[in-house]
Design a protein around this motif. Structure first.
Motif, PDB file in Angstrom:
ATOM      1  N   GLY A 277     -25.099 -31.343  26.687  1.00  0.00           N
ATOM      2  CA  GLY A 277     -24.926 -30.681  25.381  1.00  0.00           C
ATOM      3  C   GLY A 277     -24.564 -29.220  25.518  1.00  0.00           C
ATOM      4  O   GLY A 277     -24.098 -28.595  24.569  1.00  0.00           O
ATOM      5  N   CYS A 278     -24.789 -28.667  26.694  1.00  0.00           N
ATOM      6  CA  CYS A 278     -24.519 -27.240  26.895  1.00  0.00           C
ATOM      7  C   CYS A 278     -23.093 -27.040  27.388  1.00  0.00           C
ATOM      8  O   CYS A 278     -22.705 -27.626  28.387  1.00  0.00           O
ATOM      9  CB  CYS A 278     -25.498 -26.657  27.919  1.00  0.00           C
ATOM     10  N   PRO A 279     -22.325 -26.224  26.705  1.00  0.00           N
ATOM     11  CA  PRO A 279     -20.917 -26.034  27.080  1.00  0.00           C
ATOM     12  C   PRO A 279     -20.723 -25.535  28.513  1.00  0.00           C
ATOM     13  O   PRO A 279     -19.656 -25.727  29.089  1.00  0.00           O
ATOM     14  CB  PRO A 279     -20.406 -25.000  26.082  1.00  0.00           C
TER      15      PRO A 279
ATOM     16  N   VAL B 243     -28.117 -16.353  20.297  1.00  0.00           N
ATOM     17  CA  VAL B 243     -27.046 -16.647  19.336  1.00  0.00           C
ATOM     18  C   VAL B 243     -26.383 -18.020  19.468  1.00  0.00           C
ATOM     19  O   VAL B 243     -25.587 -18.395  18.611  1.00  0.00           O
ATOM     20  CB  VAL B 243     -25.938 -15.558  19.355  1.00  0.00           C
ATOM     21  N   CYS B 244     -26.689 -18.780  20.511  1.00  0.00           N
ATOM     22  CA  CYS B 244     -26.075 -20.110  20.624  1.00  0.00           C
ATOM     23  C   CYS B 244     -26.517 -21.003  19.461  1.00  0.00           C
ATOM     24  O   CYS B 244     -27.669 -20.938  19.045  1.00  0.00           O
ATOM     25  CB  CYS B 244     -26.531 -20.795  21.917  1.00  0.00           C
ATOM     26  N   PRO B 245     -25.621 -21.832  18.965  1.00  0.00           N
ATOM     27  CA  PRO B 245     -26.034 -22.813  17.950  1.00  0.00           C
ATOM     28  C   PRO B 245     -26.755 -23.979  18.657  1.00  0.00           C
ATOM     29  O   PRO B 245     -26.204 -25.063  18.770  1.00  0.00           O
ATOM     30  CB  PRO B 245     -24.713 -23.241  17.312  1.00  0.00           C
ATOM     31  N   GLN B 246     -27.966 -23.733  19.129  1.00  0.00           N
ATOM     32  CA  GLN B 246     -28.656 -24.726  19.960  1.00  0.00           C
ATOM     33  C   GLN B 246     -28.766 -26.080  19.271  1.00  0.00           C
ATOM     34  O   GLN B 246     -28.708 -27.120  19.918  1.00  0.00           O
ATOM     35  CB  GLN B 246     -30.064 -24.237  20.346  1.00  0.00           C
ATOM     36  N   GLU B 247     -28.922 -26.059  17.942  1.00  0.00           N
ATOM     37  CA  GLU B 247     -29.148 -27.338  17.247  1.00  0.00           C
ATOM     38  C   GLU B 247     -27.942 -28.267  17.335  1.00  0.00           C
ATOM     39  O   GLU B 247     -28.078 -29.466  17.182  1.00  0.00           O
ATOM     40  CB  GLU B 247     -29.543 -27.112  15.782  1.00  0.00           C
ATOM     41  N   SER B 248     -26.758 -27.687  17.623  1.00  0.00           N
ATOM     42  CA  SER B 248     -25.617 -28.589  17.777  1.00  0.00           C
ATOM     43  C   SER B 248     -25.190 -28.664  19.238  1.00  0.00           C
ATOM     44  O   SER B 248     -24.166 -29.243  19.565  1.00  0.00           O
ATOM     45  CB  SER B 248     -24.459 -28.140  16.885  1.00  0.00           C
ATOM     46  N   GLN B 249     -25.969 -28.022  20.125  1.00  0.00           N
ATOM     47  CA  GLN B 249     -25.656 -28.111  21.558  1.00  0.00           C
ATOM     48  C   GLN B 249     -26.845 -28.715  22.304  1.00  0.00           C
ATOM     49  O   GLN B 249     -27.199 -29.860  22.068  1.00  0.00           O
ATOM     50  CB  GLN B 249     -25.275 -26.730  22.097  1.00  0.00           C
ATOM     51  N   CYS B 250     -27.472 -27.925  23.172  1.00  0.00           N
ATOM     52  CA  CYS B 250     -28.526 -28.472  24.037  1.00  0.00           C
ATOM     53  C   CYS B 250     -29.673 -29.125  23.254  1.00  0.00           C
ATOM     54  O   CYS B 250     -30.047 -30.273  23.523  1.00  0.00           O
ATOM     55  CB  CYS B 250     -29.062 -27.370  24.954  1.00  0.00           C
ATOM     56  N   GLU B 251     -30.226 -28.391  22.278  1.00  0.00           N
ATOM     57  CA  GLU B 251     -31.377 -28.934  21.551  1.00  0.00           C
ATOM     58  C   GLU B 251     -30.979 -30.114  20.667  1.00  0.00           C
ATOM     59  O   GLU B 251     -31.792 -30.978  20.356  1.00  0.00           O
ATOM     60  CB  GLU B 251     -32.047 -27.840  20.708  1.00  0.00           C
TER      61      GLU B 251
ATOM     62  N   LYS C   9     -25.018 -20.441  35.925  1.00  0.00           N
ATOM     63  CA  LYS C   9     -24.059 -21.071  35.002  1.00  0.00           C
ATOM     64  C   LYS C   9     -23.726 -20.177  33.811  1.00  0.00           C
ATOM     65  O   LYS C   9     -22.640 -20.219  33.266  1.00  0.00           O
ATOM     66  CB  LYS C   9     -24.650 -22.383  34.453  1.00  0.00           C
ATOM     67  N   ASN C  10     -24.727 -19.445  33.354  1.00  0.00           N
ATOM     68  CA  ASN C  10     -24.561 -18.638  32.146  1.00  0.00           C
ATOM     69  C   ASN C  10     -24.962 -17.213  32.470  1.00  0.00           C
ATOM     70  O   ASN C  10     -26.143 -16.927  32.648  1.00  0.00           O
ATOM     71  CB  ASN C  10     -25.456 -19.215  31.035  1.00  0.00           C
ATOM     72  N   VAL C  11     -23.959 -16.305  32.522  1.00  0.00           N
ATOM     73  CA  VAL C  11     -24.267 -14.943  32.954  1.00  0.00           C
ATOM     74  C   VAL C  11     -24.948 -14.106  31.872  1.00  0.00           C
ATOM     75  O   VAL C  11     -25.427 -13.023  32.153  1.00  0.00           O
ATOM     76  CB  VAL C  11     -23.006 -14.194  33.446  1.00  0.00           C
TER      77      VAL C  11
ATOM     78  N   LEU D 147     -36.709 -20.416  25.153  1.00  0.00           N
ATOM     79  CA  LEU D 147     -37.128 -20.275  26.549  1.00  0.00           C
ATOM     80  C   LEU D 147     -36.097 -19.479  27.343  1.00  0.00           C
ATOM     81  O   LEU D 147     -36.442 -18.641  28.178  1.00  0.00           O
ATOM     82  CB  LEU D 147     -37.331 -21.662  27.188  1.00  0.00           C
ATOM     83  N   GLU D 148     -34.833 -19.753  27.061  1.00  0.00           N
ATOM     84  CA  GLU D 148     -33.764 -19.034  27.741  1.00  0.00           C
ATOM     85  C   GLU D 148     -33.873 -17.541  27.449  1.00  0.00           C
ATOM     86  O   GLU D 148     -33.802 -16.695  28.345  1.00  0.00           O
ATOM     87  CB  GLU D 148     -32.415 -19.573  27.258  1.00  0.00           C
ATOM     88  N   ARG D 149     -34.075 -17.232  26.174  1.00  0.00           N
ATOM     89  CA  ARG D 149     -34.234 -15.843  25.776  1.00  0.00           C
ATOM     90  C   ARG D 149     -35.444 -15.219  26.472  1.00  0.00           C
ATOM     91  O   ARG D 149     -35.375 -14.104  26.989  1.00  0.00           O
ATOM     92  CB  ARG D 149     -34.424 -15.784  24.255  1.00  0.00           C
TER      93      ARG D 149
HETATM   94  S1  SF4 Z   1     -28.831 -22.065  24.544  1.00  0.00           S
HETATM   95 FE1  SF4 Z   1     -28.461 -24.148  25.145  1.00  0.00          FE
HETATM   96  S2  SF4 Z   1     -26.275 -24.411  24.832  1.00  0.00           S
HETATM   97 FE2  SF4 Z   1     -26.630 -22.235  24.841  1.00  0.00          FE
HETATM   98  S3  SF4 Z   1     -26.285 -21.624  26.955  1.00  0.00           S
HETATM   99 FE3  SF4 Z   1     -28.461 -22.018  26.725  1.00  0.00          FE
HETATM  100  S4  SF4 Z   1     -28.713 -24.113  27.353  1.00  0.00           S
HETATM  101 FE4  SF4 Z   1     -26.531 -23.818  26.968  1.00  0.00          FE
END
Ligand code: SF4
Ligand SMILES: Cc1cc2nc3c(=O)[nH]c(=O)nc-3n(C[C@H](O)[C@H](O)[C@H](O)COP(=O)(O)OP(=O)(O)OC[C@H]3O[C@@H](n4cnc5c(N)ncnc54)[C@H](O)[C@@H]3O)c2cc1C
Ligand SMILES: Cc1cc2nc3c(=O)[nH]c(=O)nc-3n(C[C@H](O)[C@H](O)[C@H](O)COP(=O)(O)OP(=O)(O)OC[C@H]3O[C@@H](n4cnc5c(N)ncnc54)[C@H](O)[C@@H]3O)c2cc1C
Ligand code: FES
Lengths: 284, 490
Positions: free
Chosen positions: B58-60, B97-105, B87-89, B124-126
């Motif tokens: 789900g994560c781009p 700001v990611c639209p998590q609900e339409s991606q990973c989550e 993967k994500n710098v 968690l990422e934040r």
């Molecule tokens: S918030 Fe989710 S979709 Fe966005 S970079 Fe992190 S893991 Fe990927």
């Protein structure tokens, strides 16, 4: 960066020569820069009146009006501006027109210089017409004379040249049958409008450099939008020059006055700040 | 103390503590306060470490989500951040700001029945990224020896920053040209402080500068230098164009140029970049509307509406043509906007803005819409209801109905291919039709997301590296021999 290397005051117009070598290399007649004096400043557009690729300097003429131009006017040689972005806008179209008349008032006296110069170099007959309230308010005259076949003056009190304005000089010329193939005007909105009205009956192609309120200067915000011939244009990227016979002047004037209230608030708060400072220093 | 799946299932999702709505609607501080380490560990324990790892697909950019979450559960926060960064710098930014609900989550097994129960991957990422930064645990990455190639990056938005970061590590000399006086693109001029604190973007930019990336501000490419000049005069070997989407669209209705009618870009740039919410200390003026109408249903509309409330508007109304579920904004933003008492007029679209004699906006006339047949995208198409109109008062109108490609670069680079909307055409790796010119982010896709702009930057950096390395093999001579230091004007 952007060091102020020379400064002079001609009544309420401030000549500011700034080190900006890259801009000096790439700028063309009719383009402008957006500047900020310090990091708190507003971004304001200013026409580039002259430049020197050897010294890397650009020359601006800033008319002191409100807080931003006042703060610029207070800067000293050796200080650096926070932002000088440019060149911006589409350069003036320079080609062999025949006879070109250029009219400039307030900051436009400097503003028309590079266009006059380029038109001269392109083989045109160049007539420059400049206006001011009093004779001692003219500037950049020597340079303008050097690139013009004729320099005509207009003053409100008649102390130099014709008593009146650029539009009166133009009208008189046209009435006398002087053939003008292209006109350029730079100055305050009223002057641009009146001069365009003067050339309209003779259908003289007329370019006016519009001065709508700008923010980014790259086409990103639309603050500078103007209506020209019924179409919305962004003055910073589609202009600043437009056909003076097609501009919606009423809209431009209205949009230019959008911040009058805030501008006066800040101007007044500034004078208070200064008073307080002076009091602290025991000068009052 | 390994938890069983059942125990993990029993843990409720941890929301982040937030500023209460009636406090935050008067300030520009960030809304969520962030997790405590305990909350982060407890939230991480909700992850089932599924074999299928749907979340990753789900994560781009395919962040190794279950792995980083496992590290969080072990309290190895900085390690988790570093793993994400493979993967994500920009995790501190994407987490926000990611639209998590339409991606990973959106594909997380735990949210299958109820999306609000998905593992809070974004939070968690934040958290781990903030933890790493705030505790000065950011590691200086290994930098390869300089390879002699020079790359110019135009624009310092998320895609440009990513290209710069990837290439500097590979040994390139990297110069960013940015039109504004601050770096970060939309992250600084568009997204407000209460959602994207500027110090985070500044920290990312400082980190790049520490690695040796040069940034020239106030440099509008296309005007100051043309793309071809970057090669010819300034000696660059490759150019990446990441200038964003740019031009705002104004709804073509009567009254669109009245005073008080703004593009969201202008409104947000005044407030964010120029800090006119701190007027008069910062000199850029702002018009403070009492009754504000915001047109659109995306993140830009939410940011504009929520900025208006904070600047002191009495009432803010969002006018959107489609239904609530169809709003493209992140779910969290819509939720926050509702909490901040922003009114939504859905299935409505303005047909006229009214003005007074002095030319200031005073009100708006809208037509009602209903949902009709699905369109190509599968969304039900809004169709106007005949003769069904309503009016309301507003003295400020903020248009956030999308943008167009900024032609500044493409018009001054006429031999570069663009599509019929003016966006730059590239292959999957960001190569344009012009040799050694690459592009990515919004200027290729049209307005999209931070993570997709970042992903595009990653791919282009790989392509640039591949193409330039091929070049050395072919010519068999070290590049950059002729361009000496001091060649540049600055
Ligand atoms: S918030 Fe989710 S979709 Fe966005 S970079 Fe992190 S893991 Fe990927
Ligand atoms: C393309 C262009 C070229 C210009 N060239 C020159 C020049 O060479 N010399 C010169 O003195 N002036 C020039 N101007 C006008 C100059 O930008 C304004 O006079 C200046 O911004 C006023 O700022 P202030 O804070 O001192 O005055 P304020 O009291 O804030 O404003 C006075 C008036 O200036 C206009 N103005 C305010 N802010 C802006 C802004 N951000 N952008 C544009 N206009 C604004 C408004 O109409 C306002 O009513 C130019 C304007 C444009 C658009
Ligand atoms: C208000 C707002 C809210 C948003 N909210 C979200 C969100 O919550 N989540 C999400 O994923 N996405 C969001 N987006 C979208 C996201 O920000 C963009 O998709 C992303 O920033 C695109 O990145 P970019 O690098 O392509 O360009 P940008 O971020 O647009 O950066 C481009 C940079 O290039 C510079 N530039 C432009 N022209 C030139 C030139 N000629 N020379 C030099 N420099 C130039 C610009 O000044 C700018 O700094 C939002 C966008 C906006 C406007
Ligand atoms: S000043 Fe922003 S578009 Fe012209």
């Amino acid at each position: 960066m952007y060091e102020l290397i020379e400064k002079a005051e001609i009544f309420n117009v401030h000549k500011m020569v700034i080190k900006a070598p890259e801009i000096a290399h790439s700028i063309q007649a009719g383009q402008f820069v957006i500047i900020m004096g310090n990091e708190y400043s507003e971004r304001i557009p200013i026409t580039v009146s002259d430049w020197n690729t050897d010294t890397g300097a650009i020359t601006l003429y800033v008319l002191e009006l409100g807080i931003s131009t006042l703060e610029l006017a207070r800067m000293k040689v050796g200080d650096s501006l926070y932002v000088v972005t440019g060149p911006l806008g589409i350069p003036s179209e320079i080609k062999k027109y025949g006879t070109v008349a250029l009219g400039g008032g307030c900051y436009g006296i400097g503003g028309i210089y590079p266009i006059a110069k380029a038109c001269k170099e392109a083989g045109n007959k160049v007539i420059s017409i400049i206006e001011a309230r009093y004779s001692f308010m003219f500037y950049h005259e020597k340079e303008l004379h050097a690139v013009s076949d004729q320099v005509l003056y207009a003053t409100s009190d008649g102390s130099k040249g014709k008593k009146g304005k650029v539009e009166d000089v133009i009208r008189e010329m046209l009435e006398k049958g002087v053939k003008i193939d292209q006109a350029f005007f730079i100055g305050c909105t009223q002057m641009l409008e009146r001069c365009s009205e003067a050339t309209r009956p003779y259908a003289i192609p007329t370019k006016v450099a519009l001065n709508s309120i700008m923010l980014d200067g790259t086409g990103m915000c639309g603050a500078c939008r103007v209506s020209v011939g019924g179409e919305t244009k962004f003055a910073c990227v589609d202009g600043p020059e437009f056909d003076g016979h097609k501009v919606d002047w009423k809209e431009l004037n209205r949009r230019r006055s959008a911040y009058t209230e805030q501008e006066s608030v800040i101007y007044q708060s500034y004078s208070h700040e200064c008073m307080a400072e002076k009091k602290l220093r025991g000068e009052l | 103390m390994e938890l069983t799946a059942k125990e993990r299932m029993a843990i409720e999702r941890h929301g982040m503590a937030e500023q209460p709505p009636d406090l935050r609607n008067r300030n520009f501080e960030e809304v969520p306060y962030g997790y405590t380490p305990e909350e982060a560990v407890a939230e991480a324990q909700r992850c089932l470490s599924c074999k299928k790892m749907q979340c990753i697909s789900g994560c781009p950019v395919e962040v190794p989500i279950p792995e980083f979450i496992a590290l969080v559960a072990e309290e190895k926060f900085a390690e988790a951040a570093r793993l994400i960064k493979t993967k994500n710098v920009l995790p501190a930014i994407c987490g926000r700001v990611c639209p998590q609900e339409s991606q990973c989550e959106g594909v997380c097994i735990r949210g299958k029945k109820d999306i609000t129960k998905a593992v809070a991957i974004g939070n968690l990422e934040r958290f781990v990224a903030d933890y790493e930064r705030e505790n000065n645990l950011m590691e200086v990455p290994e930098i390869k020896d300089k390879n002699g190639f020079k790359v110019a990056v135009i624009g310092s938005g998320p895609s440009g920053l990513t290209v710069a970061g990837d290439l500097i590590k590979l040994g390139y000399e990297v110069t960013i040209y940015e039109a504004f006086h601050r770096g970060g693109g939309v992250l600084v001029y568009g997204i407000p402080e209460f959602r994207m604190p500027k110090r985070i973007v500044e920290a990312e930019i400082r980190a790049l500068e520490d690695l040796g990336v040069k940034i020239y501000y106030n440099s509008v490419i296309g005007r100051l230098h043309k793309v071809d000049d970057l090669f010819k005069t300034l000696g660059f070997n490759a150019v990446y164009i990441g200038v964003g989407a740019g031009l705002p669209i104004f709804l073509d209705i009567p009254g669109k140029n009245l005073n008080g009618v703004f593009s969201a870009n202008e409104y947000l740039t005044r407030s964010n970049l120029m800090k006119s919410y701190l007027f008069p200390k910062y000199r850029t003026p702002m018009i403070i509307g009492k009754k504000v109408a915001v047109l659109g249903g995306g993140n830009v509309a939410m940011d504009s509406a929520r900025t208006a409330i904070r600047l002191g508007a009495e009432k803010v109304t969002i006018v959107y043509r489609r239904a609530r579920e169809q709003m493209p904004a992140r779910a969290a933003e819509v939720h926050h906007a509702e909490q901040e008492k922003i009114e939504f007029r859905l299935l409505s679209s303005p047909v006229e803005i009214y003005g007074n004699e002095e030319g200031w906006a005073t009100g708006m006339k809208c037509q009602r819409y209903e949902l009709g047949e699905p369109d190509e995208s599968g969304r039900q198409r809004p169709v106007p209801i005949k003769d069904s109109f309503f009016e309301f008062d507003c003295d400020q109108v903020l248009m956030s109905i999308g943008g167009q490609a900024n032609p500044l670069i493409t018009s001054t680079t006429p031999d570069m291919k663009i599509n019929k909307w003016g966006y730059i055409e590239t292959d999957d790796w960001g190569r344009t039709n012009k040799e050694f010119v690459y592009a990515g982010g919004d200027i290729v896709t049209g307005a999209a997301t931070v993570i997709s702009a970042m992903g595009a930057g990653r791919r282009a950096a790989k392509a640039i590296h591949e193409d330039l390395m091929k070049e050395t093999d072919e010519t068999l001579q070290p590049p950059g021999g002729e361009t000496e230091e001091g060649d540049e004007e600055k």
